[in-house]
Design a protein around this motif. Structure first.
Motif, PDB file in Angstrom:
ATOM      1  N   LEU A  45      97.517 -51.432  61.787  1.00 46.99           N
ATOM      2  CA  LEU A  45      97.100 -50.115  61.565  1.00 46.99           C
ATOM      3  C   LEU A  45      95.888 -49.862  61.033  1.00 46.99           C
ATOM      4  CD1 LEU A  45      97.912 -47.067  60.981  1.00 46.99           C
ATOM      5  CD2 LEU A  45      98.621 -47.432  58.988  1.00 46.99           C
ATOM      6  N   GLN A  46      94.900 -49.292  61.672  1.00 43.11           N
ATOM      7  CA  GLN A  46      93.432 -49.265  61.423  1.00 43.11           C
ATOM      8  C   GLN A  46      93.100 -47.746  61.088  1.00 43.11           C
ATOM      9  OE1 GLN A  46      90.870 -49.382  64.874  1.00 43.11           O
ATOM     10  NE2 GLN A  46      89.422 -50.594  63.651  1.00 43.11           N
ATOM     11  N   GLN A  47      92.448 -47.638  59.902  1.00 48.61           N
ATOM     12  CA  GLN A  47      91.933 -46.356  59.589  1.00 48.61           C
ATOM     13  C   GLN A  47      90.424 -46.196  60.080  1.00 48.61           C
ATOM     14  OE1 GLN A  47      92.590 -45.131  55.437  1.00 48.61           O
ATOM     15  NE2 GLN A  47      90.884 -43.747  55.339  1.00 48.61           N
ATOM     16  N   LEU A  48      90.135 -45.123  60.649  1.00 50.49           N
ATOM     17  CA  LEU A  48      88.672 -44.749  61.030  1.00 50.49           C
ATOM     18  C   LEU A  48      88.382 -43.557  60.291  1.00 50.49           C
ATOM     19  CD1 LEU A  48      89.441 -45.322  64.952  1.00 50.49           C
ATOM     20  CD2 LEU A  48      88.299 -47.057  63.285  1.00 50.49           C
ATOM     21  N   ASP A  49      87.103 -43.525  59.635  1.00 52.30           N
ATOM     22  CA  ASP A  49      86.567 -42.482  59.030  1.00 52.30           C
ATOM     23  C   ASP A  49      85.614 -42.154  59.744  1.00 52.30           C
ATOM     24  OD1 ASP A  49      88.634 -42.271  56.855  1.00 52.30           O
ATOM     25  OD2 ASP A  49      87.583 -44.190  55.990  1.00 52.30           O
ATOM     26  N   ARG A  50      85.677 -40.851  60.144  1.00 51.13           N
ATOM     27  CA  ARG A  50      84.507 -40.170  61.048  1.00 51.13           C
ATOM     28  C   ARG A  50      84.203 -38.684  60.355  1.00 51.13           C
ATOM     29  NH1 ARG A  50      86.268 -42.735  65.746  1.00 51.13           N
ATOM     30  NH2 ARG A  50      84.854 -44.520  65.939  1.00 51.13           N
ATOM     31  N   SER A  51      82.837 -38.522  60.057  1.00 51.19           N
ATOM     32  CA  SER A  51      82.582 -37.165  59.420  1.00 51.19           C
ATOM     33  C   SER A  51      83.541 -36.403  58.562  1.00 51.19           C
ATOM     34  CB  SER A  51      82.562 -36.057  60.724  1.00 51.19           C
ATOM     35  OG  SER A  51      81.465 -36.677  61.502  1.00 51.19           O
ATOM     36  N   GLY A  52      83.813 -37.249  57.588  1.00 49.60           N
ATOM     37  CA  GLY A  52      85.002 -36.715  56.588  1.00 49.60           C
ATOM     38  C   GLY A  52      86.200 -36.704  57.007  1.00 49.60           C
ATOM     39  N   THR A  53      86.590 -37.042  57.995  1.00 46.71           N
ATOM     40  CA  THR A  53      88.215 -36.963  58.848  1.00 46.71           C
ATOM     41  C   THR A  53      88.546 -38.368  58.969  1.00 46.71           C
ATOM     42  OG1 THR A  53      87.510 -35.000  59.658  1.00 46.71           O
ATOM     43  CG2 THR A  53      89.464 -35.921  60.460  1.00 46.71           C
ATOM     44  N   SER A  54      89.806 -38.530  58.462  1.00 47.21           N
ATOM     45  CA  SER A  54      90.414 -39.980  58.650  1.00 47.21           C
ATOM     46  C   SER A  54      91.413 -39.837  60.062  1.00 47.21           C
ATOM     47  CB  SER A  54      91.297 -40.335  57.635  1.00 47.21           C
ATOM     48  OG  SER A  54      90.282 -40.668  56.595  1.00 47.21           O
ATOM     49  N   ARG A  55      91.276 -40.691  60.883  1.00 45.78           N
ATOM     50  CA  ARG A  55      92.252 -40.997  61.945  1.00 45.78           C
ATOM     51  C   ARG A  55      92.839 -42.338  61.860  1.00 45.78           C
ATOM     52  NH1 ARG A  55      92.902 -37.540  65.563  1.00 45.78           N
ATOM     53  NH2 ARG A  55      93.706 -38.831  66.930  1.00 45.78           N
ATOM     54  N   TYR A  56      93.767 -42.597  62.448  1.00 48.11           N
ATOM     55  CA  TYR A  56      94.831 -43.752  62.318  1.00 48.11           C
ATOM     56  C   TYR A  56      94.974 -44.204  63.662  1.00 48.11           C
ATOM     57  CZ  TYR A  56      94.720 -42.060  57.467  1.00 48.11           C
ATOM     58  OH  TYR A  56      94.501 -41.445  56.394  1.00 48.11           O
ATOM     59  N   ARG A  57      94.724 -45.698  63.927  1.00 45.17           N
ATOM     60  CA  ARG A  57      94.993 -45.781  65.244  1.00 45.17           C
ATOM     61  C   ARG A  57      96.028 -47.413  65.030  1.00 45.17           C
ATOM     62  NH1 ARG A  57      89.886 -47.501  67.999  1.00 45.17           N
ATOM     63  NH2 ARG A  57      89.828 -45.278  68.320  1.00 45.17           N
ATOM     64  N   LEU A  58      96.912 -47.299  65.798  1.00 44.19           N
ATOM     65  CA  LEU A  58      97.894 -48.174  65.828  1.00 44.19           C
ATOM     66  C   LEU A  58      97.544 -49.120  67.061  1.00 44.19           C
ATOM     67  CD1 LEU A  58     100.433 -49.340  64.123  1.00 44.19           C
ATOM     68  CD2 LEU A  58     101.776 -47.956  65.713  1.00 44.19           C
TER      69      LEU A  58
ATOM     70  N   ALA B 133      98.516 -46.096  69.687  1.00 45.68           N
ATOM     71  CA  ALA B 133      98.430 -44.601  69.204  1.00 45.68           C
ATOM     72  C   ALA B 133      97.384 -44.427  68.526  1.00 45.68           C
ATOM     73  CB  ALA B 133      99.962 -44.280  68.764  1.00 45.68           C
ATOM     74  N   SER B 134      96.990 -43.160  68.470  1.00 42.97           N
ATOM     75  CA  SER B 134      96.155 -42.552  67.751  1.00 42.97           C
ATOM     76  C   SER B 134      96.541 -41.082  66.947  1.00 42.97           C
ATOM     77  CB  SER B 134      94.613 -42.795  68.153  1.00 42.97           C
ATOM     78  OG  SER B 134      93.555 -42.140  67.363  1.00 42.97           O
ATOM     79  N   SER B 135      96.067 -41.022  65.701  1.00 37.14           N
ATOM     80  CA  SER B 135      96.382 -39.489  65.206  1.00 37.14           C
ATOM     81  C   SER B 135      96.206 -39.563  63.854  1.00 37.14           C
ATOM     82  CB  SER B 135      97.894 -39.713  64.975  1.00 37.14           C
ATOM     83  OG  SER B 135      98.413 -38.580  64.134  1.00 37.14           O
ATOM     84  N   SER B 136      95.598 -38.008  63.609  1.00 37.65           N
ATOM     85  CA  SER B 136      95.364 -37.886  62.152  1.00 37.65           C
ATOM     86  C   SER B 136      96.412 -37.968  61.245  1.00 37.65           C
ATOM     87  CB  SER B 136      94.407 -36.516  62.257  1.00 37.65           C
ATOM     88  OG  SER B 136      95.626 -35.461  62.460  1.00 37.65           O
ATOM     89  N   GLN B 137      97.462 -38.012  61.573  1.00 38.59           N
ATOM     90  CA  GLN B 137      98.626 -38.010  60.714  1.00 38.59           C
ATOM     91  C   GLN B 137      99.000 -39.551  60.380  1.00 38.59           C
ATOM     92  OE1 GLN B 137     101.586 -35.548  62.350  1.00 38.59           O
ATOM     93  NE2 GLN B 137     100.438 -33.586  62.161  1.00 38.59           N
ATOM     94  N   ARG B 138      98.847 -40.076  59.209  1.00 40.09           N
ATOM     95  CA  ARG B 138      99.256 -41.394  58.723  1.00 40.09           C
ATOM     96  C   ARG B 138     100.557 -41.601  58.836  1.00 40.09           C
ATOM     97  NH1 ARG B 138      96.259 -45.388  55.105  1.00 40.09           N
ATOM     98  NH2 ARG B 138      97.994 -46.896  55.105  1.00 40.09           N
ATOM     99  N   ASN B 139     101.095 -40.528  58.558  1.00 41.86           N
ATOM    100  CA  ASN B 139     102.978 -40.795  58.565  1.00 41.86           C
ATOM    101  C   ASN B 139     103.482 -41.019  59.781  1.00 41.86           C
ATOM    102  OD1 ASN B 139     103.065 -40.363  55.643  1.00 41.86           O
ATOM    103  ND2 ASN B 139     103.270 -38.273  55.642  1.00 41.86           N
TER     104      ASN B 139
END
Length: 107
Positions: free
Chosen positions: A62-75, A38-44
């Motif tokens: 759980l991986q945090q990806l930071d792009r252009s000042g926005t975080s996305r979280y990938r499981l 899964a991938s989401s901007s909502q860490r919770n």
């Protein structure tokens, strides 16, 4: 610039046999293939899914990806030696856990 940082979890697509109280051994992250669950901007939301999968003996990272000042979280489940092995896992335990749309990629 994008940065990739592992923030939680352990890699192990192995499942614990029923009735075995021992914790799952960590799968060595030597394989370059992963199953992205899964991938989401909502860490919770991602953390809640991670807890659900852990209850079904599916260990994720759980991986945090930071792009252009926005975080996305990938499981994802890591450590597969081949794309075929990762696809079989996505079609087996991941799908059996109710996850649709998982995708396979190289690390």
């Amino acid at each position: 610039p994008s940065a990739s940082q592992s923030v939680a979890g352990s890699a192990s697509p192995e499942r614990k046999p029923a009735g075995d109280p021992a914790p799952l051994p960590a799968r060595k992250a030597t394989g370059g293939w992963v199953v992205n669950v899964a991938s989401s901007s909502q860490r919770n939301a991602i953390e809640a899914l991670q807890r659900k999968l852990r209850q079904q003996d599916i260990r994720t990272e759980l991986q945090q990806l930071d792009r252009s000042g926005t975080s996305r979280y990938r499981l994802r489940v890591t450590g597969f030696a081949s794309g075929g092995e990762a696809r079989r896992y996505a079609a087996g335990p991941v799908q059996e856990a109710g996850i649709e749309g998982a995708w396979v990629s190289k690390r």
